[in-house]
Design a protein around this motif. Structure first.
Motif, PDB file in Angstrom:
ATOM      1  N   THR A 155       0.848  -1.204   0.000  1.00  0.00           N
ATOM      2  CA  THR A 155       0.000   0.000   0.000  1.00  0.00           C
ATOM      3  C   THR A 155       0.877   1.245   0.000  1.00  0.00           C
ATOM      4  OG1 THR A 155      -1.741   1.180   1.210  1.00  0.00           O
ATOM      5  CG2 THR A 155      -0.120   0.049   2.547  1.00  0.00           C
ATOM      6  N   GLU A 156       0.266   2.356  -0.342  1.00  0.00           N
ATOM      7  CA  GLU A 156       0.961   3.632  -0.115  1.00  0.00           C
ATOM      8  C   GLU A 156       0.706   4.048   1.338  1.00  0.00           C
ATOM      9  OE1 GLU A 156       0.580   6.808  -2.991  1.00  0.00           O
ATOM     10  OE2 GLU A 156      -0.008   5.375  -4.537  1.00  0.00           O
ATOM     11  N   GLY A 157       1.523   4.935   1.876  1.00  0.00           N
ATOM     12  CA  GLY A 157       1.296   5.483   3.216  1.00  0.00           C
ATOM     13  C   GLY A 157       0.262   6.590   3.119  1.00  0.00           C
ATOM     14  N   GLY A 159      -4.506  11.941  -1.144  1.00  0.00           N
ATOM     15  CA  GLY A 159      -4.036  12.570   0.091  1.00  0.00           C
ATOM     16  C   GLY A 159      -4.547  11.927   1.367  1.00  0.00           C
ATOM     17  N   ASP A 160      -5.217  10.769   1.248  1.00  0.00           N
ATOM     18  CA  ASP A 160      -5.681  10.093   2.465  1.00  0.00           C
ATOM     19  C   ASP A 160      -4.623   9.089   2.923  1.00  0.00           C
ATOM     20  OD1 ASP A 160      -6.151   8.551   0.214  1.00  0.00           O
ATOM     21  OD2 ASP A 160      -7.906   7.560   1.030  1.00  0.00           O
ATOM     22  N   SER A 161      -4.846   8.591   4.134  1.00  0.00           N
ATOM     23  CA  SER A 161      -3.836   7.738   4.748  1.00  0.00           C
ATOM     24  C   SER A 161      -4.290   6.279   4.701  1.00  0.00           C
ATOM     25  CB  SER A 161      -3.687   8.221   6.194  1.00  0.00           C
ATOM     26  OG  SER A 161      -2.778   7.427   6.868  1.00  0.00           O
ATOM     27  N   ALA A 162      -3.337   5.367   4.511  1.00  0.00           N
ATOM     28  CA  ALA A 162      -3.666   3.934   4.511  1.00  0.00           C
ATOM     29  C   ALA A 162      -4.096   3.497   5.907  1.00  0.00           C
ATOM     30  CB  ALA A 162      -2.448   3.134   4.084  1.00  0.00           C
ATOM     31  N   ASP A 163      -4.961   2.494   5.950  1.00  0.00           N
ATOM     32  CA  ASP A 163      -5.368   1.908   7.237  1.00  0.00           C
ATOM     33  C   ASP A 163      -4.278   0.907   7.635  1.00  0.00           C
ATOM     34  OD1 ASP A 163      -6.680   1.047   9.430  1.00  0.00           O
ATOM     35  OD2 ASP A 163      -8.598   0.683   8.419  1.00  0.00           O
ATOM     36  N   ILE A 164      -3.136   1.458   7.957  1.00  0.00           N
ATOM     37  CA  ILE A 164      -1.910   0.667   8.051  1.00  0.00           C
ATOM     38  C   ILE A 164      -1.914  -0.319   9.216  1.00  0.00           C
ATOM     39  CG2 ILE A 164      -0.590   2.420   9.338  1.00  0.00           C
ATOM     40  CD1 ILE A 164       0.755   0.452   6.410  1.00  0.00           C
ATOM     41  N   VAL A 165      -2.570   0.055  10.314  1.00  0.00           N
ATOM     42  CA  VAL A 165      -2.598  -0.851  11.478  1.00  0.00           C
ATOM     43  C   VAL A 165      -3.361  -2.122  11.123  1.00  0.00           C
ATOM     44  CG1 VAL A 165      -3.419  -1.095  13.854  1.00  0.00           C
ATOM     45  CG2 VAL A 165      -2.328   1.025  13.126  1.00  0.00           C
ATOM     46  N   LYS A 166      -4.525  -1.949  10.495  1.00  0.00           N
ATOM     47  CA  LYS A 166      -5.342  -3.119  10.137  1.00  0.00           C
ATOM     48  C   LYS A 166      -4.642  -3.955   9.063  1.00  0.00           C
ATOM     49  CE  LYS A 166     -10.072  -1.921  11.255  1.00  0.00           C
ATOM     50  NZ  LYS A 166     -11.184  -1.224  10.619  1.00  0.00           N
ATOM     51  N   ILE A 167      -4.009  -3.279   8.121  1.00  0.00           N
ATOM     52  CA  ILE A 167      -3.303  -4.020   7.051  1.00  0.00           C
ATOM     53  C   ILE A 167      -2.214  -4.892   7.671  1.00  0.00           C
ATOM     54  CG2 ILE A 167      -1.768  -3.762   5.036  1.00  0.00           C
ATOM     55  CD1 ILE A 167      -3.481  -1.281   4.265  1.00  0.00           C
ATOM     56  N   CYS A 168      -1.472  -4.325   8.620  1.00  0.00           N
ATOM     57  CA  CYS A 168      -0.393  -5.088   9.277  1.00  0.00           C
ATOM     58  C   CYS A 168      -0.960  -6.239  10.094  1.00  0.00           C
ATOM     59  CB  CYS A 168       0.452  -4.178  10.159  1.00  0.00           C
ATOM     60  SG  CYS A 168       1.522  -3.115   9.186  1.00  0.00           S
ATOM     61  N   ARG A 169      -2.102  -6.007  10.743  1.00  0.00           N
ATOM     62  CA  ARG A 169      -2.722  -7.066  11.552  1.00  0.00           C
ATOM     63  C   ARG A 169      -3.129  -8.241  10.656  1.00  0.00           C
ATOM     64  NH1 ARG A 169      -7.083  -4.241  14.736  1.00  0.00           N
ATOM     65  NH2 ARG A 169      -5.475  -2.979  15.708  1.00  0.00           N
ATOM     66  N   ILE A 170      -3.744  -7.925   9.525  1.00  0.00           N
ATOM     67  CA  ILE A 170      -4.170  -8.984   8.595  1.00  0.00           C
ATOM     68  C   ILE A 170      -2.940  -9.724   8.059  1.00  0.00           C
ATOM     69  CG2 ILE A 170      -5.247  -9.393   6.326  1.00  0.00           C
ATOM     70  CD1 ILE A 170      -7.074  -6.920   7.058  1.00  0.00           C
ATOM     71  N   ALA A 171      -1.919  -8.946   7.727  1.00  0.00           N
ATOM     72  CA  ALA A 171      -0.699  -9.552   7.171  1.00  0.00           C
ATOM     73  C   ALA A 171      -0.087 -10.523   8.180  1.00  0.00           C
ATOM     74  CB  ALA A 171       0.296  -8.460   6.807  1.00  0.00           C
ATOM     75  N   GLU A 172      -0.079 -10.114   9.432  1.00  0.00           N
ATOM     76  CA  GLU A 172       0.513 -10.980  10.458  1.00  0.00           C
ATOM     77  C   GLU A 172      -0.307 -12.270  10.613  1.00  0.00           C
ATOM     78  OE1 GLU A 172       1.360  -8.892  14.075  1.00  0.00           O
ATOM     79  OE2 GLU A 172       2.223 -10.687  14.975  1.00  0.00           O
ATOM     80  N   GLY A 207       7.286   8.992   9.322  1.00  0.00           N
ATOM     81  CA  GLY A 207       6.339   8.499   8.332  1.00  0.00           C
ATOM     82  C   GLY A 207       5.077   7.894   8.902  1.00  0.00           C
ATOM     83  N   VAL A 208       4.232   7.414   7.999  1.00  0.00           N
ATOM     84  CA  VAL A 208       2.887   6.944   8.358  1.00  0.00           C
ATOM     85  C   VAL A 208       2.908   5.701   9.260  1.00  0.00           C
ATOM     86  CG1 VAL A 208       0.735   6.004   7.372  1.00  0.00           C
ATOM     87  CG2 VAL A 208       1.765   8.082   6.413  1.00  0.00           C
ATOM     88  N   PRO A 209       3.731   4.674   8.994  1.00  0.00           N
ATOM     89  CA  PRO A 209       3.725   3.525   9.924  1.00  0.00           C
ATOM     90  C   PRO A 209       4.091   3.954  11.344  1.00  0.00           C
ATOM     91  CG  PRO A 209       4.839   2.938   7.889  1.00  0.00           C
ATOM     92  CD  PRO A 209       4.597   4.414   7.839  1.00  0.00           C
ATOM     93  N   ALA A 210       5.078   4.832  11.492  1.00  0.00           N
ATOM     94  CA  ALA A 210       5.481   5.303  12.829  1.00  0.00           C
ATOM     95  C   ALA A 210       4.345   6.078  13.477  1.00  0.00           C
ATOM     96  CB  ALA A 210       6.736   6.167  12.726  1.00  0.00           C
ATOM     97  N   LYS A 211       3.613   6.857  12.687  1.00  0.00           N
ATOM     98  CA  LYS A 211       2.505   7.645  13.226  1.00  0.00           C
ATOM     99  C   LYS A 211       1.498   6.735  13.930  1.00  0.00           C
ATOM    100  CE  LYS A 211      -1.275  10.712  11.973  1.00  0.00           C
ATOM    101  NZ  LYS A 211      -2.012  11.381  10.914  1.00  0.00           N
ATOM    102  N   PHE A 212       1.220   5.578  13.317  1.00  0.00           N
ATOM    103  CA  PHE A 212       0.198   4.685  13.880  1.00  0.00           C
ATOM    104  C   PHE A 212       0.801   3.508  14.655  1.00  0.00           C
ATOM    105  CE2 PHE A 212      -1.832   6.766  10.202  1.00  0.00           C
ATOM    106  CZ  PHE A 212      -2.875   7.375  10.879  1.00  0.00           C
TER     107      PHE A 212
END
Ligand code: PMP
Length: 388
Positions: free
Chosen positions: A175-177, A183-196, A219-224
């Motif tokens: 995904t993009e950050g 200009g919106d942000s990826a739902d990175i926490v959920k994406i990482c949870r699913i990936a794990e 960056g975005v992963p650090a933000k969340f």
């Protein structure tokens, strides 16, 4: 020979004509930049389409760092042959610390970094799960890798999980950050949870979130607080420099050095560009520039919304001013330029058909008078072209 040439000429003419008919014809403008202003085809305007979000590309300390280092225009070699300059190594150490990873690897561009990382990590036995709005360089990287590609609806993690849960073999979620056209942000926490949960590797292209969001602007992963396996970024946006990089584990870096064709078979990023980035990193991490940028975002978006423009779901410095029709978007952009504002129309295939927009990007260089003048021009041009 002659008939071949005729067929080619016909092919080219037909292609260009079709683009023109659909409002998708692109032409280059001559642009020279000075601070938050640009001269565009001879016309002075407020620059609202730069990715130099913090203004560091024009910072004297960054420019001087490049000038001080400049002895040779290029190392004229790939890094594995004779192009591994000490500045590249220093920059990679800084970038790894910045993204909180074991290591980093610099590529000549962000485009090459995406191609290099994805093609090294994916093959025909891999399934890649890719957000439908991912940047062209991610799309190209996925195709080039030969992997099976499953596209999930934009930021739709239920759709992502549904696809991942059915797949066998090696898996990668990408995904993009911050999405480059929305200009919106990826739902990175959920994406990482699913990936794990399903044993998938995570890759984030954070070209537009890097040095802008998160603690220490990591960056975005650090933000969340999300842990991703591979970070990809471009240095020609928040950092105001040039080049791309991958920040990841030491082992994955080794794999890239050994197998990534976009790393092995191309010339190194010149040392003066690495020196510029080395100078820019600490300036980007101080936070004063982001503070100004966020203030500009607040002002600009509230004024445009007051005038009745639709700005999508942006939560960043990238604001899509939605138009829809491709030809209308171009007319709007032209009208704005006549009123002293440079904002480009973005059309298919960069975005979906019928979702043309002006992609406005704000920077820390803009001052209140630029925001006020620009939003007044948007109102005038928006009324004339029937967008508001
Ligand atoms: N990824 C994204 C999300 C981008 O927007 C871009 C550039 N627009 C790139 C990668 C490519 O970066 P570069 O310009 O350094 O090649």
């Amino acid at each position: 020979m002659a008939s071949k040439q005729n067929k080619t000429t016909l092919f080219v003419d037909e292609k260009l004509l079709a683009l023109e008919k659909d409002g998708l014809y692109r032409s280059l403008k001559t642009v020279s930049v000075s601070g938050p202003l640009a001269t565009v085809n001879g016309r002075k305007a407020i620059h609202l389409c730069s990715n130099d979000y913090l203004g560091l590309s024009q910072d004297k300390r960054v420019v001087q760092a490049a000038v001080r280092t400049l002895r040779q225009v290029s190392q004229c070699s790939s890094r594995l042959i004779a192009g591994n300059d000490p500045f590249i190594t220093k920059l990679e150490d800084m970038l790894a610390r910045h993204r909180r990873t074991e290591s980093a690897l610099v590529y000549p561009t962000g485009y090459a970094a995406n191609l290099g990382a994805v093609t090294a990590l994916a093959d025909k036995n891999t399934t890649i799960f890719s957000d439908e709005l991912n940047h062209a360089s991610i799309i190209d990287a996925c195709k080039l890798s030969g992997a099976r590609i499953e596209v999930f609806a934009h930021n739709d993690t239920a759709h992502l999980e549904n696809l991942v849960s059915k797949a066998a073999g090696r898996k990668i979620a990408i995904t993009e950050g911050i999405f480059s056209m929305d200009g919106d942000s990826a739902d990175i926490v959920k994406i990482c949870r699913i990936a794990e949960k399903y044993d998938a590797l995570t890759i984030v292209d954070d070209a537009h979130g890097d040095f802008i969001f998160g603690p220490k602007f990591a960056g975005v992963p650090a933000k969340f607080g999300a842990k991703v396996d591979v970070h990809i970024s471009s240095m020609s946006k928040g950092l105001g420099c040039f080049g791309g990089y991958v920040a990841t584990s030491a082992k994955i870096r080794e794999l890239l050095v050994n197998t990534s064709r976009q790393f092995i078979y191309t010339s190194a990023l010149p040392d003066y560009l690495c020196a510029a980035a080395v100078a820019a990193v600490p300036l980007a991490k101080r936070g004063n520039l982001q503070k100004r940028l966020f203030e500009n975002i607040r002002q600009f978006s509230s004024q445009l919304k007051k005038h009745g423009f639709t700005l999508g779901n942006s939560s960043s410095q990238i604001m899509p001013v939605m138009v829809g029709d491709e030809k209308k978007a171009v007319t709007f952009s032209e009208e704005l330029l006549k009123n002293g504002v440079f904002a480009q129309a973005v059309r298919y295939p960069t975005v979906k058909r019928g979702s043309a927009r002006l992609r406005v990007s704000l920077t820390a260089m803009h001052e209140k008078m630029h925001i006020d003048a620009a939003t007044a021009a948007f109102e005038k041009a928006g009324r004339k072209t029937g967008i508001i």
